[in-house]
Structure formats: C-alpha cells, structure tokens
Design an enzyme around this catalytic site. Structure first.
Site, PDB file in Angstrom:
ATOM      1  CG  ASP A  62     -39.684   2.442 -14.652  1.00  0.00           C
ATOM      2  OD1 ASP A  62     -40.462   1.507 -14.390  1.00  0.00           O
ATOM      3  OD2 ASP A  62     -38.472   2.279 -14.892  1.00  0.00           O
ATOM      4  CG  HIS A  96     -38.872  -1.530 -13.469  1.00  0.00           C
ATOM      5  ND1 HIS A  96     -38.416  -0.433 -14.166  1.00  0.00           N
ATOM      6  CD2 HIS A  96     -38.050  -2.549 -13.814  1.00  0.00           C
ATOM      7  CE1 HIS A  96     -37.374  -0.772 -14.902  1.00  0.00           C
ATOM      8  NE2 HIS A  96     -37.127  -2.055 -14.721  1.00  0.00           N
ATOM      9  CB  SER A 255     -33.840  -1.556 -15.658  1.00  0.00           C
ATOM     10  OG  SER A 255     -34.755  -1.843 -16.670  1.00  0.00           O
TER      11      SER A 255
END
Length: 450
Positions: A62, A96, A255
């Site tokens: 990520d 994220h 996610s």
C-alpha cells in the site's frame, strides 16, 4: 480501493445501528474507540481471549506506513519503500497504508490502551511494502516484485487493499509464488459498484473481499462477482492517519473490509499455526454469516461471497481442517507467449532446419498416397465398398466409438468446494446444507437483528 479516501470529521458519534453479530462490549470513554463499530460487532473482547495475532506478520502492500503513530508504534517493522528505496515505515502524508495497518494491528494508546485505534489483531506485526501510486512512472508493473518481497520477508498474510487495472505475467507468477510458500493473499473487490471484480481480486488463489455496513447489507459501491469469497465491515470505518496534525479519519471502502479479513486471518494463523493458507480460508468461509432475510440464499452469492466474516466463530467453532487448498483455486503462472523476432530465430535453430522439415513432410505424403492406392485397389477386387465399422456416420455413430458420458469433476461432488470463480447450480450450497457443504456451521444471528 482507490487511494483517494473520503475524509470526514470523527468528533461526533457514529450513528448507532444494527451490528453484524456478537454482544457489544462495555463502551469506553474514548470517542475514537467508540467509533470503531466493527470491534463491537465482532465482540473483540471475546476474540482477544482466543487470539491476538501474536507471532504473525501481515504485509501491507500500500502507501508506506507511519510506524511512529501512537497506535502503531512497535507493531510496524521497517519494511521497504519501493518509491524511493528507503524503509516503508516513515510515511507522514499519505494515509491509506497507515489506515490499513491500524485496522489490522493497531494497539491503541493511553491507560490500558483504551484510547485510539485498536486493530482486530493487536499483537500482529506489519511489514509495510510501500508502492508507488499508479501513474507515477511504473503503472502496475511492480506488483509481482512487491508480493515476492512480502513473501520473502516471512509474511504469512498479504493485505492488498489496492486495485491495479491489469496484471502482468510477473504479477501472476508472484501470486503463484505466494501460494507455493503457503501465504494467504487477501484483496478488495473494488469500489466501483460494478458487477465484476478488479483483476487482482478475481485472480485464482486470492481471497476476494466485499464490503458490508452495520446491518450486514452489501455496501452500494462494493463490486460484486462470482469470484467474491467473503465480506467484512467497510462503511463508516475509523482508522489511523499518517499525518500528525489529523491522526484519525473516517472512510468507506472494500480496502477497509480487506484489512479486517487480513486481521481475522492473522488471528487464525496465530491460534492454528499448523493450518495451511487454504485451511485458514476454509475456517473463514465455513464460519461466515448472512443477515436476516438472506439466510436461505444459495452460496456463494455475488454480493456476499460465502457471507461476512465472524472471527469469534472462526476461532472457536468445530470446523474440520479440510483440504490443503480449501476454497482457493491454485494460481498458475501464465504460459510463455509465442516467441518472436530474434527469440523465434534462436528457437528454430534448436531443432531441424526448414529444408529438412519440408523433405520429411513430402516423404510422409508420398507413403500415405501409396497406401491409399493399395487400399482402394484391394477393395475393388473384394467388393468391400460399405461404410466403415460403426454403422452410418462412421466414428460416433450407433455402435461406433463415440464420446462417453461426461463425468462430474471433483468440485461437483457432494460436500466439496465449488471451483473458485464458478458457481454451482442455485441451491446446491444452502446456508444449512448437508455436512461438508458451505457453510456447514449455522451462523449465529446478531442480537441487533432480532
């Protein structure tokens, strides 16, 4: 799945709704912890009596992660940043990756760690594998390298809350490599609200995850499809931010659901270290649940997969280990494409030359012609001009050698898995099916659904 996250203020209380399952533990004073409705839905306090993920490493492919975040400090390994070649635990702006890491292995802070983000597997370790954003000069071509790095760093679970638009041969080979090393790969279905998963989530061997809300209903933007295997909370999810000025944020997405499935897998790999990756997926699938009104649905379902995860049940139910691959279809690397250019010339030189091949072909045809002439002359002499054996129509006609009735493959046998990505006929895998069918263990209805 997009790296663009919807940021919202988290000072207000999250709207109270029907929770997925389990009794909610006593509320704590910290608002951030209170806003983590999945912990209440999962009955996390009971889960942590069974497993906390200790001894398990989860790779987060990520954005790089802020390993110094107060809710993650000590649980994030150095990892690698494939953007600049440095360590993967020093992110300070992109949120994220930090958010995903916190949902998996956040440990909170303050007195009794009662404040901040608590991950579902708070004693697991995170290997941050920082990847460049799509369009930053590498497109999706590095996915295979990132997966191989995670496997070689002894991750037993790989969280892929990313959505590459295509896969290369190298990517597929890396998925096969992870499977061969007994690593469970988990990926999100995508946030487009489409009928069809991302290429990564749809790949064989990958646990594809969709998102559900507090009531257990599918999130409207969660992609659906026949390869979907599981669902998990993905709506109004509070997680940690990389930025020190705003350490928390709220977002929706597959996610987040993927991170919760990875965390549940870490809990299981800690408690059942002898189970294979496929057998871990087996426990998640056979303990999965459906909300009221959906319990009679044929499974797998394109919006739920086999249902939403129930980690406590996965940890405590009497579920046979099953086959090594469980519900996962073994990934295989793509075949090598036909050679072209110089490579084609080199391969041609490895065998007989073109002239030799033509000579052999001419010789074979000449011999065949002589045989045909001899047979025709012989038949004219003997008067044998009838049809070939087997009756009218030759091969395949009545009495002739035709096709035998097609046998059902192993995935169609009673009590076995349907092949990943292929549905059985409707009704063959009901919620309360015969022993060995999916899910074999009846789901526990959450108190909020009564």
């Amino acid at each position: 799945m997009s790296f663009t996250r919807t940021l919202r203020a988290v000072s207000g209380a999250v709207v109270v709704g029907a929770l997925l399952f389990g009794a909610a533990p006593t509320a704590v004073a910290d608002q951030i912890r209170n806003d983590q409705w999945p912990l209440k839905a999962f009955d996390a306090e009971s889960i942590w009596k069974e497993s906390t993920g200790r001894g398990v490493t989860v790779a987060v492919v990520d954005d790089p992660v802020n390993g110094s975040h107060q809710d993650l400090n000590g649980n994030v390994l150095t990892g690698k940043n494939f953007i600049d070649g440095g360590s993967g635990d020093r992110e300070s702006s992109k949120n994220h990756g930090t958010g995903m890491a916190s949902l998996i292995a956040g440990h909170g802070h303050g007195s009794g760690n009662a404040e901040g983000i608590m991950g579902l597997a708070p004693d697991a370790k995170i290997i941050p594998v920082g990847r460049p954003a799509v369009g930053a000069g590498v497109g999706n071509s590095g996915l295979g390298e990132w997966i191989r790095y995670a496997v070689d760093q002894d991750a037993s679970v790989i969280n892929l809350s990313i959505s590459p638009s295509f896969l290369t041969d190298s990517d597929r080979e890396a998925l096969s490599y992870a499977n061969g090393k007994d690593v469970l790969v988990v990926a999100g279905a995508g946030n487009d609200g489409e009928n069809g998963l991302t290429p990564l989530a749809a790949s064989p061997g990958v646990v594809a995850v969709g998102a559900v809300d507090k009531s257990g209903k599918p999130w409207v933007k969660s992609n659906s499809g026949i390869q979907l295997m599981l669902s998990a909370p993905g709506v109004e999810i509070t997680s940690a931010s990389a930025s020190g000025s705003d350490p928390y944020h709220l977002a929706d997405g597959t996610s987040d659901a993927t991170a919760y499935v990875s965390a549940a897998a870490a809990l299981l790999r800690s408690k059942f270290p002898d189970l294979s990756a496929g057998q871990i997926a087996n426990r998640l699938v056979k303990s999965a649940g459906l909300p009221p009104g959906e319990t009679g649905s044929a499974l797998p379902d394109p919006h739920y997969g086999y249902g939403f995860i129930q980690p406590l049940k996965a940890l405590t139910a009497d579920i046979p280990a099953g086959s090594k691959n469980g519900p996962l279809k073994t990934p295989k690397a793509e075949p090598t494409p036909p050679a072209s250019g110089d490579q084609a010339d080199e391969r041609a030189d490895d065998g007989l030359g073109a002239g030799a091949m033509v000579g052999i072909a001419v010789g074979v045809l000449a011999v065949a012609s002589i045989v045909v002439i001899v047979v025709v002359v012989s038949r004219k002499k003997d008067g044998r001009n009838g049809p070939p054996p087997g009756g009218p129509g030759g091969f395949g006609g009545p009495g002739g050698p035709g096709f035998a009735p097609q046998q059902l493959g192993p995935y169609h046998q009673a009590g076995s898995y349907p092949q990943q990505g292929v549905y059985q006929q409707p009704g063959t895998h009901q919620q309360y099916g015969a022993p060995g069918e999916y899910p074999a263990v009846p789901p526990v209805q959450p108190p909020g659904w009564q």
